[in-house]
Motif scaffolding. Structure first.
Motif, PDB file in Angstrom:
ATOM      1  N   ARG A 113      32.896  80.550 -79.882  1.00 41.48           N
ATOM      2  CA  ARG A 113      31.420  80.153 -80.138  1.00 41.48           C
ATOM      3  C   ARG A 113      30.755  79.630 -78.899  1.00 41.48           C
ATOM      4  O   ARG A 113      31.520  79.389 -78.055  1.00 41.48           O
ATOM      5  N   VAL A 114      29.295  79.899 -78.790  1.00 35.08           N
ATOM      6  CA  VAL A 114      28.561  79.555 -77.816  1.00 35.08           C
ATOM      7  C   VAL A 114      27.463  78.573 -78.163  1.00 35.08           C
ATOM      8  O   VAL A 114      26.734  78.777 -79.147  1.00 35.08           O
ATOM      9  N   THR A 115      27.288  77.335 -77.865  1.00 38.05           N
ATOM     10  CA  THR A 115      26.150  76.320 -78.192  1.00 38.05           C
ATOM     11  C   THR A 115      24.919  77.115 -77.410  1.00 38.05           C
ATOM     12  O   THR A 115      24.801  77.856 -76.546  1.00 38.05           O
ATOM     13  N   VAL A 116      23.777  76.507 -78.056  1.00 42.01           N
ATOM     14  CA  VAL A 116      22.344  76.642 -77.529  1.00 42.01           C
ATOM     15  C   VAL A 116      22.295  76.382 -76.144  1.00 42.01           C
ATOM     16  O   VAL A 116      22.115  77.139 -75.411  1.00 42.01           O
ATOM     17  N   PRO A 117      22.693  75.209 -75.584  1.00 44.59           N
ATOM     18  CA  PRO A 117      22.688  74.979 -74.201  1.00 44.59           C
ATOM     19  C   PRO A 117      23.706  75.706 -73.367  1.00 44.59           C
ATOM     20  O   PRO A 117      23.287  76.416 -72.173  1.00 44.59           O
ATOM     21  N   GLU A 118      24.753  76.269 -73.853  1.00 44.40           N
ATOM     22  CA  GLU A 118      25.765  77.185 -73.093  1.00 44.40           C
ATOM     23  C   GLU A 118      25.057  78.804 -73.075  1.00 44.40           C
ATOM     24  O   GLU A 118      25.189  79.451 -72.091  1.00 44.40           O
TER      25      GLU A 118
ATOM     26  N   THR B 258      26.725  71.585 -86.389  1.00 47.29           N
ATOM     27  CA  THR B 258      26.856  72.233 -84.829  1.00 47.29           C
ATOM     28  C   THR B 258      26.144  73.476 -85.031  1.00 47.29           C
ATOM     29  O   THR B 258      26.586  74.297 -85.879  1.00 47.29           O
ATOM     30  N   VAL B 259      25.420  73.730 -83.968  1.00 49.52           N
ATOM     31  CA  VAL B 259      24.636  75.091 -83.890  1.00 49.52           C
ATOM     32  C   VAL B 259      25.315  75.692 -82.628  1.00 49.52           C
ATOM     33  O   VAL B 259      25.303  75.383 -81.701  1.00 49.52           O
ATOM     34  N   PHE B 260      25.274  77.049 -83.271  1.00 49.23           N
ATOM     35  CA  PHE B 260      26.095  77.934 -82.059  1.00 49.23           C
ATOM     36  C   PHE B 260      25.982  79.395 -82.477  1.00 49.23           C
ATOM     37  O   PHE B 260      25.256  79.909 -83.348  1.00 49.23           O
ATOM     38  N   PHE B 261      26.212  80.091 -81.283  1.00 49.50           N
ATOM     39  CA  PHE B 261      26.060  81.735 -81.598  1.00 49.50           C
ATOM     40  C   PHE B 261      27.640  82.181 -81.384  1.00 49.50           C
ATOM     41  O   PHE B 261      28.578  81.355 -80.732  1.00 49.50           O
ATOM     42  N   TRP B 262      28.030  83.423 -81.973  1.00 48.77           N
ATOM     43  CA  TRP B 262      29.328  83.815 -81.913  1.00 48.77           C
ATOM     44  C   TRP B 262      28.934  84.737 -80.231  1.00 48.77           C
ATOM     45  O   TRP B 262      28.245  85.444 -79.963  1.00 48.77           O
ATOM     46  N   LEU B 263      30.013  84.327 -79.357  1.00 50.56           N
ATOM     47  CA  LEU B 263      29.948  84.947 -78.135  1.00 50.56           C
ATOM     48  C   LEU B 263      30.087  86.615 -78.008  1.00 50.56           C
ATOM     49  O   LEU B 263      29.438  87.019 -77.489  1.00 50.56           O
ATOM     50  N   ASP B 264      30.843  87.170 -78.925  1.00 50.38           N
ATOM     51  CA  ASP B 264      30.863  88.556 -79.119  1.00 50.38           C
ATOM     52  C   ASP B 264      29.430  89.052 -79.408  1.00 50.38           C
ATOM     53  O   ASP B 264      29.049  90.349 -78.836  1.00 50.38           O
TER      54      ASP B 264
END
Length: 81
Positions: free
Chosen positions: A16-21, A51-57
């Protein structure tokens, strides 16, 4: 870009990738990431246990598609306010 995080970035076997990342990776502000996501110009945010995030893939696939400008369904310039 390598995702650097102090937290465990794997969740359900995916990274996972957070919004700041994501903002750092794409060299834009967190506000821009939130706006693009709200308007459907990038992969959808996921929220689990606060927790808010995106999937890296999904972010990587989006980048390979030369986005944000060519993301499917894009109808306006994502850089506009």
């Amino acid at each position: 870009m390598i995702i650097e995080s102090t937290q465990d970035t794997k969740f359900f076997g995916r990274i996972r990738v957070t919004v700041p990342e994501a903002a750092k990776r794409l060299e834009v502000s967190q506000k821009t990431i939130n706006r693009w996501s709200d308007k459907g110009h990038m992969p959808k945010r996921i929220k689990i246990c606060g927790t808010v995030f995106f999937w890296l893939d999904e972010i990587e696939a989006w980048e390979r598609a030369d986005c944000p400008k060519n993301w499917p369904g894009q109808t306006e310039n994502p850089n506009e306010e």
